[in-house]
Enzyme design. Structure first.
Site, PDB file in Angstrom:
ATOM      1  N   CYS A 151       0.811  -1.211   0.000  1.00 20.17           N
ATOM      2  CA  CYS A 151       0.000   0.000   0.000  1.00 20.17           C
ATOM      3  C   CYS A 151       0.849   1.268   0.000  1.00 20.17           C
ATOM      4  O   CYS A 151       0.630   2.180  -0.808  1.00 20.17           O
ATOM      5  CB  CYS A 151      -0.960  -0.008   1.180  1.00 20.17           C
ATOM      6  N   TYR A 152       1.838   1.335   0.882  1.00 18.12           N
ATOM      7  CA  TYR A 152       2.737   2.489   0.880  1.00 18.12           C
ATOM      8  C   TYR A 152       3.424   2.623  -0.483  1.00 18.12           C
ATOM      9  O   TYR A 152       3.599   3.723  -1.006  1.00 18.12           O
ATOM     10  CB  TYR A 152       3.820   2.325   1.947  1.00 18.12           C
TER      11      TYR A 152
END
Length: 347
Positions: A151-152
């Protein structure tokens, strides 16, 4: 209909994916699996699925046997647990989309250094494709093993890669990523620090100078830049359920205006169904429940830097939504199938 199996269906990302598959117009859930809840009904674990998906959860071993006749399997498991499953899927000619980091890194030694885990399926690394459609769509189309990005990393790579593609626009050696995540980003697990009573009303930085997503971001941006990238990445835990906000600082090497940079983003992402270039500022509440990545940019003439903000829902574009997008691509479906409904979340 595409027959799909979900291993790790009762984690946050697995549950989100299962819901997306239930609503997908051209897919059906062949099986769901969870070692923690094996033998129970999926709808007993998540009652919102009562009379919608009442399948009995299989163990991982049972799921591996159930792969026959399935088109694609998703593995939403912790790092280090997918090697044997991937090998079985390849033997059975089943497409695999993996949520973990087990196949995201091109070098097994780098994986073992950062994850402190022996990589026992090194021979499969050359088959994997990093599943970020906006960069590698053509490679994804013919792949059997998709490493679904973190996600990051999704928020960060999408924000920076467009500027790196324009030669000489930014200094590739001076990239700073300051990112913030909702609590679900750490997964559904027993950890006192993730209880809302512990995490609420507080913000903390973690993984400073050693977060495991760092080599993943550097690897993919290095491919875009055509040279090695070394950057600073610092994540923070926020007292909210879901969402990622990455604020990224880059040094400009040319005299450009804000509008010039927006034109760069429009050049690379203007036709992308799930990237929205915003003149206004990004907020996590604008993307929660969607597969969108919102990007905005500001130029600071005083410091000669650009400040980019990038927002995604960590459970959607950062996990399950992106995985479904990848499934659509590798199965020859419309890329937006099952993802083209806007989620309306009250403020």
């Amino acid at each position: 209909m595409i027959k799909a199996g979900v291993i790790g269906a009762t984690g946050y990302a697995g549950q989100q994916l299962t819901g997306l598959l239930v609503n997908h117009p051209q897919a059906e859930v062949a099986f769901v699996s969870s070692n923690s809840y094996a033998g129970q009904k999926f709808s007993d674990v998540y009652p919102q699925f009562y009379r919608v998906l009442d399948q009995t959860l299989l163990s991982t071993e049972e799921a591996m046997q159930a792969m026959d006749g399935v088109d694609v399997v998703f593995t939403a498991l912790p790092n280090g647990l997918v090697f044997d499953i991937a090998q079985k899927a390849m033997e059975k000619n089943v497409k695999l989309i993996d949520f973990s980091a087990d196949f995201r890194l091109d070098d097994a030694q780098v994986y073992e250094k950062w994850y402190k885990t022996e990589h026992t399926a090194k021979h499969l690394i050359r088959q994997q494709v990093y599943g970020l459609p906006e960069l590698w769509r053509d490679r994804i189309k013919g792949a059997r093993l998709i490493a679904n990005p973190g996600c990051y990393t999704t928020a960060s790579i999408l924000a920076v890669s467009a500027l790196l593609r324009e030669e000489g626009l930014i200094d590739p050696d001076r990239i700073i990523i300051d990112a913030k995540s909702g609590i679900t980003g750490s997964g559904r697990k027993k950890d006192i620090s993730l209880l809302y009573a512990e995490a609420g009303e507080s913000v903390k930085a973690y993984g400073i100078a050693n977060h495991r997503h760092t080599p993943e971001i550097e690897q993919e941006l290095s491919k875009v830049a055509g040279r090695e990238i070394c950057l600073q990445f610092t994540p923070h835990l926020m007292p909210m359920k879901r969402g990622i906000l990455a604020t990224i600082y880059v040094d400009l090497q040319k005299d450009v205006t804000e509008e010039d940079l927006y034109q760069v983003y429009e050049k690379y992402y203007g036709a992308e169904p799930f990237v929205r270039i915003r003149r206004g500022m990004c907020e996590t509440r604008f993307v929660v429940g969607t597969n969108f990545c919102d990007i905005s940019v500001r130029v600071d003439p005083r410091t000669h830097r650009a400040v980019i903000t990038s927002c995604i829902d960590n459970m959607m574009k950062g996990a399950a939504g992106q995985a479904l997008q990848n499934m659509n691509i590798i199965c020859g479906l419309k890329e937006t199938a099952g993802l083209d409904r806007l989620s309306i979340v009250a403020p």
